[in-house]
Design a protein around this motif. Structure first.
Motif, PDB file in Angstrom:
ATOM      1  N   LEU A  74      -3.199 -10.238  -9.656  1.00 18.80           N
ATOM      2  CA  LEU A  74      -2.975  -8.931  -9.045  1.00 18.80           C
ATOM      3  C   LEU A  74      -4.264  -8.116  -9.046  1.00 18.80           C
ATOM      4  CD1 LEU A  74      -0.944  -6.777  -7.940  1.00 18.80           C
ATOM      5  CD2 LEU A  74      -0.708  -6.006 -10.314  1.00 18.80           C
ATOM      6  N   GLU A  75      -4.562  -7.513  -7.896  1.00 17.82           N
ATOM      7  CA  GLU A  75      -5.653  -6.548  -7.786  1.00 17.82           C
ATOM      8  C   GLU A  75      -5.067  -5.181  -7.468  1.00 17.82           C
ATOM      9  OE1 GLU A  75      -8.421  -7.906  -4.865  1.00 17.82           O
ATOM     10  OE2 GLU A  75      -9.228  -9.509  -6.141  1.00 17.82           O
ATOM     11  N   VAL A  76      -5.409  -4.206  -8.304  1.00 18.03           N
ATOM     12  CA  VAL A  76      -4.992  -2.822  -8.087  1.00 18.03           C
ATOM     13  C   VAL A  76      -6.228  -2.030  -7.688  1.00 18.03           C
ATOM     14  CG1 VAL A  76      -3.900  -0.783  -9.095  1.00 18.03           C
ATOM     15  CG2 VAL A  76      -3.235  -3.072  -9.894  1.00 18.03           C
ATOM     16  N   THR A  77      -6.235  -1.489  -6.475  1.00 19.82           N
ATOM     17  CA  THR A  77      -7.389  -0.746  -5.972  1.00 19.82           C
ATOM     18  C   THR A  77      -7.007   0.700  -5.716  1.00 19.82           C
ATOM     19  OG1 THR A  77      -8.294  -2.732  -4.915  1.00 19.82           O
ATOM     20  CG2 THR A  77      -9.135  -0.607  -4.151  1.00 19.82           C
TER      21      THR A  77
ATOM     22  N   THR B  25      -2.897  -6.106  -4.136  1.00 19.93           N
ATOM     23  CA  THR B  25      -3.055  -7.420  -3.522  1.00 19.93           C
ATOM     24  C   THR B  25      -2.630  -8.470  -4.542  1.00 19.93           C
ATOM     25  OG1 THR B  25      -4.921  -6.625  -2.191  1.00 19.93           O
ATOM     26  CG2 THR B  25      -4.670  -9.003  -2.410  1.00 19.93           C
ATOM     27  N   TYR B  26      -1.642  -9.284  -4.179  1.00 20.74           N
ATOM     28  CA  TYR B  26      -1.012 -10.212  -5.109  1.00 20.74           C
ATOM     29  C   TYR B  26      -1.160 -11.633  -4.578  1.00 20.74           C
ATOM     30  CZ  TYR B  26       2.638 -11.537  -8.536  1.00 20.74           C
ATOM     31  OH  TYR B  26       3.339 -12.066  -9.593  1.00 20.74           O
TER      32      TYR B  26
ATOM     33  N   ALA C 202     -11.801   6.619  -8.191  1.00 15.55           N
ATOM     34  CA  ALA C 202     -11.803   6.391  -6.744  1.00 15.55           C
ATOM     35  C   ALA C 202     -12.656   5.165  -6.406  1.00 15.55           C
ATOM     36  CB  ALA C 202     -12.329   7.618  -6.019  1.00 15.55           C
ATOM     37  N   GLY C 203     -12.091   4.253  -5.639  1.00 16.28           N
ATOM     38  CA  GLY C 203     -12.827   3.061  -5.209  1.00 16.28           C
ATOM     39  C   GLY C 203     -12.822   1.913  -6.192  1.00 16.28           C
ATOM     40  N   GLU C 204     -12.308   2.119  -7.398  1.00 18.15           N
ATOM     41  CA  GLU C 204     -12.319   1.057  -8.403  1.00 18.15           C
ATOM     42  C   GLU C 204     -11.136   0.106  -8.225  1.00 18.15           C
ATOM     43  OE1 GLU C 204     -14.631   2.827 -12.326  1.00 18.15           O
ATOM     44  OE2 GLU C 204     -12.443   2.872 -12.289  1.00 18.15           O
TER      45      GLU C 204
ATOM     46  N   THR D 200       0.845  -1.191   0.000  1.00 16.58           N
ATOM     47  CA  THR D 200       0.000   0.000   0.000  1.00 16.58           C
ATOM     48  C   THR D 200       0.878   1.238   0.000  1.00 16.58           C
ATOM     49  OG1 THR D 200      -1.905   1.043   1.056  1.00 16.58           O
ATOM     50  CG2 THR D 200      -0.194   0.173   2.515  1.00 16.58           C
ATOM     51  N   ASP D 201       0.268   2.367  -0.291  1.00 14.29           N
ATOM     52  CA  ASP D 201       1.026   3.608  -0.363  1.00 14.29           C
ATOM     53  C   ASP D 201       1.586   3.987   0.999  1.00 14.29           C
ATOM     54  OD1 ASP D 201      -1.136   5.902   0.723  1.00 14.29           O
ATOM     55  OD2 ASP D 201      -2.081   4.172  -0.237  1.00 14.29           O
TER      56      ASP D 201
END
Length: 274
Positions: free
Chosen positions: A128-131, A114-115, A261-263, A98-99
């Motif tokens: 991989l999920e990029v949120t 999230t990997y 935002a939120g995607e 996370t940042d």
């Protein structure tokens, strides 16, 4: 604390993930290593790991805000799910990034990566999920920079590019249509193929091994081999390493992906030993 974790499917089947960059550094199937890792690669966190499956985010290539290929591959990730055996026998683990102050100084956005790495009897899946966890949209490129180990590059063929347009970084050309059903690597190659491997994927074939690479939400494929001069010029690459590797890299790189935002963008690749 250990810097890496290992997924064990059996005595002859395992995968190792280094927490620096969440880089898969080894995948052994039936006793045979499937990924290339340079013997000169830095494994102490001082430099991106040269080989395996480095994770490129939020930028592919040179970047005006920070290091080439972004910061994900040179950041320490956290394990949020220890290696777990599933009901079907597969073994999986989940890591996150996370940042923080360091990333925001380069790229002032809030995100969560999230990997999930899953090892099966004959396959390896990286998801991989990029949120976007912030209040403003951002754009990025992302790539699974997979180094495949081959016994001899001269006998390796890679397919799944026929008819795809590509940009050639070596020749300085763009919108070239691939005319070959099977590509033989015999020189320095650095190409970005658009909409490549759809829907059948890429076959990486040698006399000893055949690997099928399939992708979800990763429309582009980078094909790379540095060949003689560039291999010798890299301090963390074996001078003759180019003879035993080919990079076939699943990505979203020919255009930038916008996340509001939120995607969340969910993307993955699966490699199967045939």
């Amino acid at each position: 604390m250990a810097n890496s974790i290992t997924l064990d499917w059996s005595e002859n089947c395992s995968a190792t993930i280094h927490l620096y960059g969440a880089t898969v550094t080894s995948w052994i199937n039936n006793g045979k290593e499937q990924l290339f890792l340079s013997s000169k690669s830095k494994m102490d966190g001082s430099k991106a790991i040269r080989g395996g499956i480095p994770l490129v985010f939020p930028n592919f290539g040179p970047w005006e805000h920070g290091p080439q290929h972004g910061f994900a591959r040179i950041s320490w990730w956290k394990i949020i799910e220890q290696p777990t055996k599933m009901s079907n026998g597969d073994v999986t683990t989940v890591l996150q990034l996370t940042d923080d102050d360091k990333t925001r100084n380069m790229w002032n956005h809030q995100f969560l990566l999230t990997y999930k790495v899953t090892l099966g009897e004959n396959n390896l899946t990286t998801k991989l999920e990029v949120t976007n966890t912030g209040s403003e949209q951002f754009d990025f490129t992302v790539l699974l920079h997979t180094y495949f180990r081959v016994s001899d590059i001269n006998s390796c063929k890679v397919s799944g590019f026929l008819g795809c347009n590509y940009s050639d970084k070596v020749e300085g050309t763009d919108n070239v249509s691939e005319a070959s059903k099977e590509i033989v690597i015999d020189r320095n190659i650095d190409r970005v193929y658009r909409l490549a491997g759809q829907p059948d994927g890429h076959l990486i074939s040698t006399p000893e091994t055949k690997l099928m690479l399939t992708k979800i939400n990763l429309p582009d494929t980078v094909l790379w081999n540095p060949w003689t001069e560039k291999a010798a010029a890299m301090s963390d690459f074996d001078d003759l390493g180019y003879l035993n590797m080919v990079c076939v890299e699943s990505g979203y790189v020919s255009q930038r992906k916008i996340l509001h935002a939120g995607e969340t963008l969910t993307c993955s690749q699966n490699i199967t030993v045939l």
